[in-house]
Structures are given as C-alpha cells and as structure tokens.
Scaffold this motif. Structure first.
Motif, PDB file in Angstrom:
ATOM      1  N   PRO A   1    -125.326  -8.717 -79.180  1.00  0.00           N
ATOM      2  CA  PRO A   1    -125.084  -7.422 -79.153  1.00  0.00           C
ATOM      3  C   PRO A   1    -123.944  -7.053 -80.119  1.00  0.00           C
ATOM      4  N   HIS A   2    -123.971  -6.073 -80.932  1.00  0.00           N
ATOM      5  CA  HIS A   2    -122.849  -5.605 -81.863  1.00  0.00           C
ATOM      6  C   HIS A   2    -122.237  -4.487 -81.053  1.00  0.00           C
ATOM      7  N   ALA A   3    -120.740  -4.639 -80.879  1.00  0.00           N
ATOM      8  CA  ALA A   3    -120.085  -3.480 -80.532  1.00  0.00           C
ATOM      9  C   ALA A   3    -119.325  -2.811 -81.559  1.00  0.00           C
ATOM     10  N   ILE A   4    -119.465  -1.452 -81.524  1.00  0.00           N
ATOM     11  CA  ILE A   4    -118.985  -0.656 -82.359  1.00  0.00           C
ATOM     12  C   ILE A   4    -117.873   0.678 -81.730  1.00  0.00           C
ATOM     13  N   ALA A   5    -116.679   0.644 -82.201  1.00  0.00           N
ATOM     14  CA  ALA A   5    -115.907   1.505 -81.337  1.00  0.00           C
ATOM     15  C   ALA A   5    -115.131   2.464 -82.272  1.00  0.00           C
ATOM     16  N   LEU A   6    -114.850   3.768 -81.489  1.00  0.00           N
ATOM     17  CA  LEU A   6    -113.909   4.624 -82.128  1.00  0.00           C
ATOM     18  C   LEU A   6    -112.560   4.383 -81.299  1.00  0.00           C
ATOM     19  N   VAL A   7    -111.639   4.273 -82.181  1.00  0.00           N
ATOM     20  CA  VAL A   7    -110.244   3.985 -81.570  1.00  0.00           C
ATOM     21  C   VAL A   7    -109.210   5.126 -82.400  1.00  0.00           C
ATOM     22  N   ASP A   8    -108.577   5.600 -81.439  1.00  0.00           N
ATOM     23  CA  ASP A   8    -107.433   6.654 -81.775  1.00  0.00           C
ATOM     24  C   ASP A   8    -106.223   5.891 -81.958  1.00  0.00           C
ATOM     25  N   LEU A   9    -105.822   5.798 -83.439  1.00  0.00           N
ATOM     26  CA  LEU A   9    -104.649   5.191 -83.919  1.00  0.00           C
ATOM     27  C   LEU A   9    -103.234   5.704 -83.135  1.00  0.00           C
ATOM     28  N   GLU A  10    -102.403   4.916 -83.049  1.00  0.00           N
ATOM     29  CA  GLU A  10    -101.223   5.493 -82.383  1.00  0.00           C
ATOM     30  C   GLU A  10    -100.488   6.637 -83.338  1.00  0.00           C
TER      31      GLU A  10
ATOM     32  N   THR B   1    -115.602  -8.018 -98.176  1.00  0.00           N
ATOM     33  CA  THR B   1    -114.599  -6.838 -97.954  1.00  0.00           C
ATOM     34  C   THR B   1    -113.561  -7.075 -96.894  1.00  0.00           C
ATOM     35  N   MET B   2    -112.437  -6.780 -97.138  1.00  0.00           N
ATOM     36  CA  MET B   2    -111.553  -7.146 -95.842  1.00  0.00           C
ATOM     37  C   MET B   2    -111.384  -5.374 -95.193  1.00  0.00           C
ATOM     38  N   LEU B   3    -111.744  -5.403 -94.005  1.00  0.00           N
ATOM     39  CA  LEU B   3    -111.787  -4.267 -93.344  1.00  0.00           C
ATOM     40  C   LEU B   3    -111.065  -4.367 -92.009  1.00  0.00           C
ATOM     41  N   PRO B   4    -110.807  -3.249 -91.411  1.00  0.00           N
ATOM     42  CA  PRO B   4    -110.100  -3.366 -90.011  1.00  0.00           C
ATOM     43  C   PRO B   4    -111.450  -3.465 -89.060  1.00  0.00           C
ATOM     44  N   SER B   5    -111.043  -4.254 -88.296  1.00  0.00           N
ATOM     45  CA  SER B   5    -111.955  -4.434 -86.693  1.00  0.00           C
ATOM     46  C   SER B   5    -110.875  -4.300 -85.755  1.00  0.00           C
ATOM     47  N   VAL B   6    -111.632  -4.207 -84.558  1.00  0.00           N
ATOM     48  CA  VAL B   6    -110.751  -3.962 -83.290  1.00  0.00           C
ATOM     49  C   VAL B   6    -111.070  -4.706 -82.167  1.00  0.00           C
ATOM     50  N   ARG B   7    -110.144  -5.235 -81.444  1.00  0.00           N
ATOM     51  CA  ARG B   7    -110.530  -6.078 -80.230  1.00  0.00           C
ATOM     52  C   ARG B   7    -109.517  -5.342 -79.041  1.00  0.00           C
TER      53      ARG B   7
ATOM     54  N   GLY C   1    -103.887   0.871 -80.947  1.00  0.00           N
ATOM     55  CA  GLY C   1    -104.591   2.347 -80.610  1.00  0.00           C
ATOM     56  C   GLY C   1    -105.164   2.064 -79.320  1.00  0.00           C
ATOM     57  N   THR C   2    -105.907   3.079 -79.155  1.00  0.00           N
ATOM     58  CA  THR C   2    -106.599   3.587 -77.832  1.00  0.00           C
ATOM     59  C   THR C   2    -108.162   3.437 -77.911  1.00  0.00           C
ATOM     60  N   LEU C   3    -109.000   2.974 -77.255  1.00  0.00           N
ATOM     61  CA  LEU C   3    -110.302   3.260 -77.210  1.00  0.00           C
ATOM     62  C   LEU C   3    -110.781   4.391 -76.719  1.00  0.00           C
ATOM     63  N   TYR C   4    -111.358   5.252 -77.644  1.00  0.00           N
ATOM     64  CA  TYR C   4    -111.835   6.584 -77.475  1.00  0.00           C
ATOM     65  C   TYR C   4    -113.112   6.489 -76.787  1.00  0.00           C
ATOM     66  N   SER C   5    -114.049   5.605 -77.406  1.00  0.00           N
ATOM     67  CA  SER C   5    -115.569   5.424 -77.020  1.00  0.00           C
ATOM     68  C   SER C   5    -116.108   4.243 -77.800  1.00  0.00           C
ATOM     69  N   TYR C   6    -117.192   3.690 -77.413  1.00  0.00           N
ATOM     70  CA  TYR C   6    -117.707   2.799 -78.163  1.00  0.00           C
ATOM     71  C   TYR C   6    -119.407   2.794 -77.640  1.00  0.00           C
ATOM     72  N   THR C   7    -120.343   2.016 -78.733  1.00  0.00           N
ATOM     73  CA  THR C   7    -121.579   1.713 -78.300  1.00  0.00           C
ATOM     74  C   THR C   7    -121.804   0.376 -78.685  1.00  0.00           C
TER      75      THR C   7
ATOM     76  N   VAL D   1    -113.298  -0.307 -71.803  1.00  0.00           N
ATOM     77  CA  VAL D   1    -113.447   0.928 -71.310  1.00  0.00           C
ATOM     78  C   VAL D   1    -112.571   1.932 -72.010  1.00  0.00           C
ATOM     79  N   GLU D   2    -112.883   3.169 -71.667  1.00  0.00           N
ATOM     80  CA  GLU D   2    -112.396   4.325 -72.691  1.00  0.00           C
ATOM     81  C   GLU D   2    -110.688   4.380 -72.039  1.00  0.00           C
ATOM     82  N   GLY D   3    -109.873   4.488 -73.209  1.00  0.00           N
ATOM     83  CA  GLY D   3    -108.493   4.169 -72.768  1.00  0.00           C
ATOM     84  C   GLY D   3    -107.874   2.832 -72.881  1.00  0.00           C
ATOM     85  N   ALA D   4    -108.563   1.884 -73.050  1.00  0.00           N
ATOM     86  CA  ALA D   4    -108.085   0.572 -73.136  1.00  0.00           C
ATOM     87  C   ALA D   4    -107.138   0.452 -74.391  1.00  0.00           C
ATOM     88  N   PRO D   5    -105.980  -0.358 -74.396  1.00  0.00           N
ATOM     89  CA  PRO D   5    -105.209  -0.386 -75.611  1.00  0.00           C
ATOM     90  C   PRO D   5    -106.030  -1.430 -76.434  1.00  0.00           C
TER      91      PRO D   5
END
Ligand SMILES: [Zn+2]
Length: 140
Positions: free
Chosen positions: A84-93, A127-133, A65-71, A111-115
C-alpha cells in the motif's frame, strides 16, 4: 501483482515552480513568500491569493511538520510504486501544507497530529522531491 505500468509522469517545470525543483535537487524544501504581504504559499503560483501581488521570494523550510491527514492507496497499482502507498498532507512549521508520499513509516502509526520529518528523495521519474516519514526520535 501489479497492473500494467503507466509510468510516473514527470513534473512540469514552469517559471513559477522551477525554484522548488532546483531547491529540492539541492536537498532543500522551499516555499514562496509574497514580498508585499509576507503570506507563504504552496504549491507555487504566480500570484498571491491574499493581496494579488506578483512579487515573491522564497523561504527555506526547516523540514519538520505535523500530519494533517493521510490516505493509503491500494489500487489501481502501478509498478513504479510500492503498495500500500501512503500519501500525506503535512502542515509545515512555517505554516503551509504540502502533499507528499510517506516512506520508512509503519502505516498503522500514522495519526493526525503526529510529528513528521520531511526528507528530499529521488522519485521513480528521477526527480528529487520531498517525502515524509514519522519523525525519528532524536538521541539525547
Ligand atoms: Zn501577498
């Protein structure tokens, strides 16, 4: 030093979202697809927001996906997380957006737009859950 731990609440499993957790336990990310109009949706919901159909199946995502935003959260702190704990909004393909924690990434490189890569990982509540990097470079 962390504040008093509140513990990470376990996800609430329902008939509408159980497919998501079962897929994650098997290492896949799945999202709902309306079988009437083909609209994808996430998070899971009983009804399509576009055509109001209750009929759906699932699509297995490509884990990219592509990073839409994060905090980046610094407080309040819970011992279940690293800060610090980073949380992202990611637009999936596939065209839907997920929220997930960021791991194994330099926060200053977000950065916004990063793959981004989506990886299914075990979370503090077991619980198994999706994370992003940030997407790992592919050796050619
Ligand atoms: Zn629909």
């Amino acid at each position: 030093m962390n504040a008093q731990a509140t513990g990470v609440p376990k996800p609430i499993i329902t008939q509408d979202n159980s497919f998501f957790f079962e897929a994650a336990a098997a290492g896949r990310l799945e999202v709902q697809r309306c079988t009437q109009c083909s609209e994808l949706r996430h998070p899971p919901a009983p009804c399509c927001a576009s055509c109001q159909s209750f009929e759906w199946d699932t699509v297995t995502c490509a884990m990219r996906g592509t990073l839409y935003s994060y905090t980046i959260a610094h407080r309040p702190q819970d011992s279940a997380f690293e800060y610090p704990h980073a949380i992202a909004l990611v637009d999936l393909e596939e065209g839907v957006r997920i929220v997930a924690d960021v791991f194994d990434s330099d926060h200053t490189a977000l950065v916004e737009g990063a793959p981004m890569d989506i990886v299914i990982r075990e979370h503090p509540h077991g619980t198994m859950l999706p994370s992003v990097r940030i997407a790992q470079e592919v050796a050619e």
